[in-house]
Design a protein around this motif. Structure first.
Motif, PDB file in Angstrom:
ATOM      1  N   ARG A   5     -13.760   8.918  -6.800  1.00 29.34           N
ATOM      2  CA  ARG A   5     -14.894   8.773  -7.709  1.00 29.34           C
ATOM      3  C   ARG A   5     -14.777   7.535  -8.590  1.00 29.34           C
ATOM      4  NH1 ARG A   5     -19.275  10.906  -8.136  1.00 29.34           N
ATOM      5  NH2 ARG A   5     -20.414  11.268 -10.036  1.00 29.34           N
ATOM      6  N   LYS A   6     -13.561   7.221  -9.024  1.00 31.93           N
ATOM      7  CA  LYS A   6     -13.340   6.057  -9.881  1.00 31.93           C
ATOM      8  C   LYS A   6     -13.806   4.775  -9.180  1.00 31.93           C
ATOM      9  CE  LYS A   6      -9.463   3.566 -10.503  1.00 31.93           C
ATOM     10  NZ  LYS A   6      -8.048   3.377 -10.565  1.00 31.93           N
ATOM     11  N   TYR A   7     -13.396   4.587  -7.936  1.00 29.25           N
ATOM     12  CA  TYR A   7     -13.782   3.387  -7.193  1.00 29.25           C
ATOM     13  C   TYR A   7     -15.275   3.388  -6.890  1.00 29.25           C
ATOM     14  CZ  TYR A   7      -8.825   2.432  -6.444  1.00 29.25           C
ATOM     15  OH  TYR A   7      -7.503   2.163  -6.614  1.00 29.25           O
ATOM     16  N   HIS A   8     -15.794   4.556  -6.523  1.00 26.90           N
ATOM     17  CA  HIS A   8     -17.214   4.684  -6.211  1.00 26.90           C
ATOM     18  C   HIS A   8     -18.045   4.292  -7.430  1.00 26.90           C
ATOM     19  CE1 HIS A   8     -21.007   6.526  -5.081  1.00 26.90           C
ATOM     20  NE2 HIS A   8     -20.546   6.672  -3.862  1.00 26.90           N
ATOM     21  N   GLU A   9     -17.679   4.820  -8.585  1.00 24.91           N
ATOM     22  CA  GLU A   9     -18.399   4.497  -9.818  1.00 24.91           C
ATOM     23  C   GLU A   9     -18.254   3.023 -10.172  1.00 24.91           C
ATOM     24  OE1 GLU A   9     -16.885   7.273 -12.699  1.00 24.91           O
ATOM     25  OE2 GLU A   9     -18.059   8.933 -11.870  1.00 24.91           O
ATOM     26  N   PHE A  21       0.844  -1.201   0.000  1.00 25.36           N
ATOM     27  CA  PHE A  21       0.000   0.000   0.000  1.00 25.36           C
ATOM     28  C   PHE A  21       0.879   1.251   0.000  1.00 25.36           C
ATOM     29  CE2 PHE A  21      -2.124  -3.374   2.395  1.00 25.36           C
ATOM     30  CZ  PHE A  21      -3.249  -3.551   1.618  1.00 25.36           C
ATOM     31  N   ASN A  22       0.449   2.265  -0.731  1.00 25.61           N
ATOM     32  CA  ASN A  22       1.215   3.517  -0.794  1.00 25.61           C
ATOM     33  C   ASN A  22       1.230   4.243   0.544  1.00 25.61           C
ATOM     34  OD1 ASN A  22       1.665   3.111  -3.526  1.00 25.61           O
ATOM     35  ND2 ASN A  22      -0.188   4.225  -4.101  1.00 25.61           N
ATOM     36  N   ASP A  23       0.078   4.239   1.225  1.00 24.65           N
ATOM     37  CA  ASP A  23      -0.076   4.937   2.493  1.00 24.65           C
ATOM     38  C   ASP A  23      -1.351   4.445   3.169  1.00 24.65           C
ATOM     39  OD1 ASP A  23      -2.144   6.209   1.032  1.00 24.65           O
ATOM     40  OD2 ASP A  23      -0.876   7.949   0.597  1.00 24.65           O
ATOM     41  N   LYS A  24      -1.689   5.039   4.294  1.00 27.71           N
ATOM     42  CA  LYS A  24      -2.870   4.613   5.045  1.00 27.71           C
ATOM     43  C   LYS A  24      -4.146   4.831   4.237  1.00 27.71           C
ATOM     44  CE  LYS A  24      -4.533   6.768   8.857  1.00 27.71           C
ATOM     45  NZ  LYS A  24      -4.688   7.203  10.261  1.00 27.71           N
ATOM     46  N   GLU A  25      -4.217   5.909   3.490  1.00 26.79           N
ATOM     47  CA  GLU A  25      -5.392   6.197   2.675  1.00 26.79           C
ATOM     48  C   GLU A  25      -5.578   5.141   1.586  1.00 26.79           C
ATOM     49  OE1 GLU A  25      -3.108   8.522   3.537  1.00 26.79           O
ATOM     50  OE2 GLU A  25      -4.311   9.780   4.847  1.00 26.79           O
ATOM     51  N   ASP A  26      -4.476   4.734   0.953  1.00 28.22           N
ATOM     52  CA  ASP A  26      -4.529   3.689  -0.071  1.00 28.22           C
ATOM     53  C   ASP A  26      -4.997   2.370   0.549  1.00 28.22           C
ATOM     54  OD1 ASP A  26      -4.065   2.375  -2.615  1.00 28.22           O
ATOM     55  OD2 ASP A  26      -2.141   1.668  -1.817  1.00 28.22           O
ATOM     56  N   MET A  27      -4.472   2.055   1.715  1.00 26.68           N
ATOM     57  CA  MET A  27      -4.870   0.830   2.414  1.00 26.68           C
ATOM     58  C   MET A  27      -6.365   0.882   2.751  1.00 26.68           C
ATOM     59  SD  MET A  27      -3.380  -0.903   5.900  1.00 26.68           S
ATOM     60  CE  MET A  27      -3.360   0.674   6.680  1.00 26.68           C
ATOM     61  N   PHE A  28      -6.836   2.023   3.224  1.00 24.07           N
ATOM     62  CA  PHE A  28      -8.248   2.163   3.563  1.00 24.07           C
ATOM     63  C   PHE A  28      -9.126   2.006   2.330  1.00 24.07           C
ATOM     64  CE2 PHE A  28     -12.097   4.679   4.243  1.00 24.07           C
ATOM     65  CZ  PHE A  28     -12.602   4.024   5.345  1.00 24.07           C
ATOM     66  N   SER A  29      -8.727   2.603   1.204  1.00 19.49           N
ATOM     67  CA  SER A  29      -9.494   2.463  -0.038  1.00 19.49           C
ATOM     68  C   SER A  29      -9.578   1.003  -0.462  1.00 19.49           C
ATOM     69  CB  SER A  29      -8.860   3.288  -1.156  1.00 19.49           C
ATOM     70  OG  SER A  29      -8.995   4.659  -0.892  1.00 19.49           O
ATOM     71  N   CYS A  30      -8.445   0.296  -0.377  1.00 21.11           N
ATOM     72  CA  CYS A  30      -8.434  -1.133  -0.719  1.00 21.11           C
ATOM     73  C   CYS A  30      -9.319  -1.932   0.235  1.00 21.11           C
ATOM     74  CB  CYS A  30      -7.010  -1.678  -0.695  1.00 21.11           C
ATOM     75  SG  CYS A  30      -5.981  -1.082  -2.044  1.00 21.11           S
ATOM     76  N   LEU A  31      -9.277  -1.579   1.512  1.00 18.15           N
ATOM     77  CA  LEU A  31     -10.106  -2.250   2.509  1.00 18.15           C
ATOM     78  C   LEU A  31     -11.585  -2.028   2.218  1.00 18.15           C
ATOM     79  CD1 LEU A  31     -10.623  -3.749   5.183  1.00 18.15           C
ATOM     80  CD2 LEU A  31     -10.237  -1.577   6.367  1.00 18.15           C
ATOM     81  N   LEU A  35     -13.007  -1.228  -0.652  1.00 19.40           N
ATOM     82  CA  LEU A  35     -13.365  -1.953  -1.877  1.00 19.40           C
ATOM     83  C   LEU A  35     -13.557  -3.437  -1.592  1.00 19.40           C
ATOM     84  CD1 LEU A  35     -11.152  -0.416  -4.693  1.00 19.40           C
ATOM     85  CD2 LEU A  35     -13.636  -0.484  -4.593  1.00 19.40           C
ATOM     86  N   ARG A  36     -12.631  -4.013  -0.842  1.00 20.17           N
ATOM     87  CA  ARG A  36     -12.738  -5.441  -0.507  1.00 20.17           C
ATOM     88  C   ARG A  36     -14.019  -5.718   0.261  1.00 20.17           C
ATOM     89  NH1 ARG A  36      -9.098  -8.619   3.883  1.00 20.17           N
ATOM     90  NH2 ARG A  36     -10.577  -7.555   5.230  1.00 20.17           N
ATOM     91  N   GLU A  37     -14.322  -4.888   1.244  1.00 18.16           N
ATOM     92  CA  GLU A  37     -15.500  -5.103   2.071  1.00 18.16           C
ATOM     93  C   GLU A  37     -16.789  -4.881   1.271  1.00 18.16           C
ATOM     94  OE1 GLU A  37     -15.389  -6.449   5.258  1.00 18.16           O
ATOM     95  OE2 GLU A  37     -13.301  -6.672   4.651  1.00 18.16           O
ATOM     96  N   CYS A  38     -16.781  -3.916   0.368  1.00 13.62           N
ATOM     97  CA  CYS A  38     -17.960  -3.706  -0.500  1.00 13.62           C
ATOM     98  C   CYS A  38     -18.188  -4.924  -1.383  1.00 13.62           C
ATOM     99  CB  CYS A  38     -17.784  -2.450  -1.348  1.00 13.62           C
ATOM    100  SG  CYS A  38     -18.028  -0.911  -0.439  1.00 13.62           S
ATOM    101  N   HIS A  39     -17.121  -5.461  -1.951  1.00 12.84           N
ATOM    102  CA  HIS A  39     -17.272  -6.654  -2.797  1.00 12.84           C
ATOM    103  C   HIS A  39     -17.756  -7.859  -1.985  1.00 12.84           C
ATOM    104  CE1 HIS A  39     -14.927  -4.476  -5.922  1.00 12.84           C
ATOM    105  NE2 HIS A  39     -15.844  -5.058  -6.655  1.00 12.84           N
ATOM    106  N   LYS A  40     -17.253  -8.002  -0.773  1.00 10.63           N
ATOM    107  CA  LYS A  40     -17.733  -9.090   0.092  1.00 10.63           C
ATOM    108  C   LYS A  40     -19.231  -8.938   0.363  1.00 10.63           C
ATOM    109  CE  LYS A  40     -13.730 -10.383   2.916  1.00 10.63           C
ATOM    110  NZ  LYS A  40     -13.182 -10.340   4.291  1.00 10.63           N
TER     111      LYS A  40
END
Length: 191
Positions: free
Chosen positions: A113-117, A44-54, A56-61
């Protein structure tokens, strides 16, 4: 490689659920995972990147969970009804994803916005597929399934985590769910 990434996300989720995003540090996550911070930064690049990945993962679950709960229901109308009931029930409970989605500042700050969309598009496509199937079976009216799926998804959001105002006191969640289902059925079913 994915195992380490998921371990990091699992520990970050535990810590963020307990202490919140702002009070969670990479040092604490590193200690919780029993790995170096360098290893975390390899994923992960930073805490924000890790949170975004988290997120996304939780939304997909959550998406997988909700669609899996419909089981082998073959009738498209019944699938939409079950999906609506289960999704509203799920998002009216206190889950990690629900808390994040309800926290507009945190959600908007870290899920670009990219991930949200991307998440919205995935859900809308799945709903459109059910509507398309209902049209092919002759059960649903001739409608633009993408537009109807989009509108249905936005209505679902308004009845669950994106509600902007309180529901009337004399009505319960179940009442509002049934009103939404009635609206969807009458909008789609051939008469």
């Amino acid at each position: 490689m994915e195992d380490i990434k998921n371990l990091i996300l699992d520990k970050a989720k535990e810590r963020m659920e307990r202490f919140g995003f702002k009070k969670t540090t990479m040092d604490e996550i590193s200690k919780d995972c029993k790995i170096s911070k360098k290893t975390i930064y390899e994923h992960f690049n930073d805490k924000e990147d890790m949170f975004s990945c988290l997120l996304l993962r939780e939304c997909h679950k959550t998406i997988e969970l909700l669609f899996a709960q419909m089981g082998a229901v073959s009738d498209p109308l019944e699938r939409l009804i079950q999906l609506t009931r289960k999704a509203i029930g799920h998002f009216n409970q206190d889950h990690f994803v629900t808390r994040i989605l309800k926290d507009d500042e945190l959600f908007l700050a870290f899920i670009n916005r990219k991930y949200h969309e991307m998440i919205d598009e995935e859900i809308i496509s799945m709903i459109a597929g059910i509507i398309r199937e209902g049209k092919q079976q002759g059960r649903f009216r001739e409608v633009d399934e993408r537009i109807v799926a989009y509108a249905g998804f936005k209505l679902f959001q308004a009845f669950s985590y994106a509600r902007t105002g309180p529901l009337r006191q004399e009505q319960n969640e179940q009442h509002y769910t049934e009103v939404l289902i009635d609206f969807i059925v009458n909008a789609l079913v051939k008469k």
